[in-house]
Design a protein around this motif. Structure first.
Motif, PDB file in Angstrom:
ATOM      1  N   ASP A  47      23.422 -30.619  30.701  1.00 25.56           N
ATOM      2  CA  ASP A  47      22.442 -30.909  29.982  1.00 25.56           C
ATOM      3  C   ASP A  47      21.048 -30.766  30.615  1.00 25.56           C
ATOM      4  OD1 ASP A  47      24.653 -31.047  28.025  1.00 25.56           O
ATOM      5  OD2 ASP A  47      24.485 -33.305  28.029  1.00 25.56           O
ATOM      6  N   GLN A  48      21.226 -31.321  31.865  1.00 23.48           N
ATOM      7  CA  GLN A  48      19.801 -31.495  32.767  1.00 23.48           C
ATOM      8  C   GLN A  48      19.308 -30.062  33.065  1.00 23.48           C
ATOM      9  OE1 GLN A  48      19.699 -34.010  36.190  1.00 23.48           O
ATOM     10  NE2 GLN A  48      17.762 -33.286  36.759  1.00 23.48           N
ATOM     11  N   VAL A  49      20.430 -29.208  33.403  1.00 22.51           N
ATOM     12  CA  VAL A  49      20.100 -28.017  33.906  1.00 22.51           C
ATOM     13  C   VAL A  49      19.707 -27.049  32.703  1.00 22.51           C
ATOM     14  CG1 VAL A  49      21.096 -25.791  34.781  1.00 22.51           C
ATOM     15  CG2 VAL A  49      21.669 -28.051  35.972  1.00 22.51           C
ATOM     16  N   LEU A  50      20.249 -27.279  31.654  1.00 22.62           N
ATOM     17  CA  LEU A  50      19.930 -26.585  30.305  1.00 22.62           C
ATOM     18  C   LEU A  50      18.548 -27.030  29.808  1.00 22.62           C
ATOM     19  CD1 LEU A  50      20.733 -24.502  28.109  1.00 22.62           C
ATOM     20  CD2 LEU A  50      21.520 -26.389  26.913  1.00 22.62           C
ATOM     21  N   ARG A  51      17.970 -28.001  30.109  1.00 26.88           N
ATOM     22  CA  ARG A  51      16.830 -28.545  29.722  1.00 26.88           C
ATOM     23  C   ARG A  51      15.737 -28.040  30.589  1.00 26.88           C
ATOM     24  NH1 ARG A  51      19.463 -33.409  28.852  1.00 26.88           N
ATOM     25  NH2 ARG A  51      18.595 -34.312  30.635  1.00 26.88           N
ATOM     26  N   GLU A  52      16.075 -27.862  32.081  1.00 29.86           N
ATOM     27  CA  GLU A  52      15.174 -27.227  33.050  1.00 29.86           C
ATOM     28  C   GLU A  52      15.008 -25.553  32.706  1.00 29.86           C
ATOM     29  OE1 GLU A  52      16.695 -28.496  36.629  1.00 29.86           O
ATOM     30  OE2 GLU A  52      16.137 -30.470  36.571  1.00 29.86           O
ATOM     31  N   HIS A  53      16.098 -25.238  32.316  1.00 28.34           N
ATOM     32  CA  HIS A  53      16.036 -23.752  32.051  1.00 28.34           C
ATOM     33  C   HIS A  53      15.196 -23.371  30.895  1.00 28.34           C
ATOM     34  CE1 HIS A  53      17.212 -19.540  31.551  1.00 28.34           C
ATOM     35  NE2 HIS A  53      17.343 -19.783  30.347  1.00 28.34           N
ATOM     36  N   GLU A  54      15.436 -24.214  29.788  1.00 30.70           N
ATOM     37  CA  GLU A  54      14.640 -24.224  28.426  1.00 30.70           C
ATOM     38  C   GLU A  54      13.112 -24.523  28.749  1.00 30.70           C
ATOM     39  OE1 GLU A  54      16.354 -26.749  25.945  1.00 30.70           O
ATOM     40  OE2 GLU A  54      17.952 -25.256  25.255  1.00 30.70           O
ATOM     41  N   TRP A  55      12.851 -25.405  29.712  1.00 31.71           N
ATOM     42  CA  TRP A  55      11.335 -25.672  30.133  1.00 31.71           C
ATOM     43  C   TRP A  55      10.544 -24.312  30.624  1.00 31.71           C
ATOM     44  CZ3 TRP A  55       7.454 -28.297  28.836  1.00 31.71           C
ATOM     45  CH2 TRP A  55       6.266 -28.449  29.815  1.00 31.71           C
ATOM     46  N   ARG A  56      11.330 -23.899  31.681  1.00 34.29           N
ATOM     47  CA  ARG A  56      10.939 -22.752  32.573  1.00 34.29           C
ATOM     48  C   ARG A  56      10.822 -21.541  31.609  1.00 34.29           C
ATOM     49  NH1 ARG A  56      14.769 -24.457  36.230  1.00 34.29           N
ATOM     50  NH2 ARG A  56      16.383 -22.929  35.569  1.00 34.29           N
ATOM     51  N   GLU A  57      11.689 -21.290  30.468  1.00 31.42           N
ATOM     52  CA  GLU A  57      11.522 -20.250  29.518  1.00 31.42           C
ATOM     53  C   GLU A  57      10.324 -20.543  28.859  1.00 31.42           C
ATOM     54  OE1 GLU A  57      13.038 -17.236  28.996  1.00 31.42           O
ATOM     55  OE2 GLU A  57      13.743 -17.666  31.088  1.00 31.42           O
ATOM     56  N   ALA A  58      10.323 -21.729  28.313  1.00 31.43           N
ATOM     57  CA  ALA A  58       8.901 -22.069  27.409  1.00 31.43           C
ATOM     58  C   ALA A  58       7.376 -21.739  28.145  1.00 31.43           C
ATOM     59  CB  ALA A  58       9.098 -23.449  27.046  1.00 31.43           C
ATOM     60  N   LEU A  59       7.738 -22.198  29.400  1.00 30.14           N
ATOM     61  CA  LEU A  59       6.327 -21.854  30.411  1.00 30.14           C
ATOM     62  C   LEU A  59       6.049 -20.368  30.444  1.00 30.14           C
ATOM     63  CD1 LEU A  59       6.659 -24.489  32.981  1.00 30.14           C
ATOM     64  CD2 LEU A  59       5.150 -24.468  31.063  1.00 30.14           C
ATOM     65  N   MET A  61       7.080 -17.991  28.308  1.00 27.53           N
ATOM     66  CA  MET A  61       6.847 -17.592  27.243  1.00 27.53           C
ATOM     67  C   MET A  61       5.201 -17.850  26.757  1.00 27.53           C
ATOM     68  SD  MET A  61       9.214 -15.706  25.706  1.00 27.53           S
ATOM     69  CE  MET A  61       8.733 -15.738  24.026  1.00 27.53           C
ATOM     70  N   GLN A  62       4.892 -18.905  27.278  1.00 25.75           N
ATOM     71  CA  GLN A  62       3.486 -19.544  26.782  1.00 25.75           C
ATOM     72  C   GLN A  62       2.498 -18.694  27.774  1.00 25.75           C
ATOM     73  OE1 GLN A  62       2.787 -23.583  28.036  1.00 25.75           O
ATOM     74  NE2 GLN A  62       0.920 -23.524  26.972  1.00 25.75           N
ATOM     75  N   GLN A  63       2.939 -18.339  29.121  1.00 19.94           N
ATOM     76  CA  GLN A  63       2.031 -17.330  30.001  1.00 19.94           C
ATOM     77  C   GLN A  63       1.765 -15.941  29.134  1.00 19.94           C
ATOM     78  OE1 GLN A  63       4.148 -17.671  33.500  1.00 19.94           O
ATOM     79  NE2 GLN A  63       3.189 -19.616  34.255  1.00 19.94           N
ATOM     80  N   GLN A  64       2.843 -15.559  28.400  1.00 24.09           N
ATOM     81  CA  GLN A  64       2.517 -14.221  27.904  1.00 24.09           C
ATOM     82  C   GLN A  64       1.722 -14.385  26.705  1.00 24.09           C
ATOM     83  OE1 GLN A  64       6.467 -12.941  27.393  1.00 24.09           O
ATOM     84  NE2 GLN A  64       6.873 -12.418  29.274  1.00 24.09           N
ATOM     85  N   ILE A  65       1.254 -15.493  26.054  1.00 24.43           N
ATOM     86  CA  ILE A  65       0.579 -15.752  24.973  1.00 24.43           C
ATOM     87  C   ILE A  65      -0.898 -16.003  25.330  1.00 24.43           C
ATOM     88  CG2 ILE A  65       0.032 -16.834  22.620  1.00 24.43           C
ATOM     89  CD1 ILE A  65       3.216 -17.455  22.721  1.00 24.43           C
ATOM     90  N   ASN A  66      -1.884 -15.140  24.612  1.00 24.13           N
ATOM     91  CA  ASN A  66      -3.175 -15.584  24.999  1.00 24.13           C
ATOM     92  C   ASN A  66      -3.678 -16.248  23.749  1.00 24.13           C
ATOM     93  OD1 ASN A  66      -5.729 -15.728  25.934  1.00 24.13           O
ATOM     94  ND2 ASN A  66      -6.010 -13.470  26.017  1.00 24.13           N
ATOM     95  N   ILE A  67      -3.933 -17.753  23.938  1.00 25.25           N
ATOM     96  CA  ILE A  67      -4.671 -18.561  23.037  1.00 25.25           C
ATOM     97  C   ILE A  67      -5.982 -18.961  23.464  1.00 25.25           C
ATOM     98  CG2 ILE A  67      -4.111 -20.675  21.842  1.00 25.25           C
ATOM     99  CD1 ILE A  67      -1.460 -20.452  22.584  1.00 25.25           C
ATOM    100  N   LEU A  68      -6.864 -18.774  22.551  1.00 23.37           N
ATOM    101  CA  LEU A  68      -8.089 -19.245  22.816  1.00 23.37           C
ATOM    102  C   LEU A  68      -8.656 -20.511  21.628  1.00 23.37           C
ATOM    103  CD1 LEU A  68     -10.108 -15.622  22.402  1.00 23.37           C
ATOM    104  CD2 LEU A  68      -9.103 -16.992  24.296  1.00 23.37           C
TER     105      LEU A  68
END
Length: 118
Positions: A47-59, A61-68
């Protein structure tokens, strides 16, 4: 004579290939050694490895979105097919988040869309 030369070439290529494969280093990640008498919960680790993976994926994805938080000067409001802003070749759509208006970059739309200032 030619067969001996060809055999030497093949042996040289094989030796070079073996040297390259042996010299490549790999990393397996962190290795933890435990005593068999220590309690271990494999499901908690999973579960911890899964949470870390989801966190890395969220980061990622966030880097690909330009928010102003505010639009650049000179943006033109557009109304069709929905409300958005044209800002020097970039397009932003308003988005409400925690009682604040943010602007998310969107793909270019049809250039024939009328603006509010026409």
């Amino acid at each position: 004579m030619i067969d001996l030369l060809r055999l030497k070439q093949v042996m040289f290529i094989l030796a070079a290939a073996m040297t390259c494969t042996v010299s490549v280093s790999t990393e397996a990640g962190q290795v933890v050694v435990r005593k068999s008498s220590e309690a271990f919960n494999a499901f908690a680790v999973r579960d911890q490895v899964l949470r870390e993976h989801e966190w890395r994926e969220a980061l990622r994805m966030q880097q690909q979105i330009n928010i102003l938080q505010s639009l650049p000067v000179g943006c033109i409001p557009m109304v069709r097919p929905y409300a958005y802003y044209s800002c020097g070749g970039n397009f932003y759509r308003p988005y409400q988040y925690q009682n604040k208006e943010l602007y998310i970059q969107i793909d270019p739309l049809d250039s024939e869309s009328p603006s509010l200032h026409k």
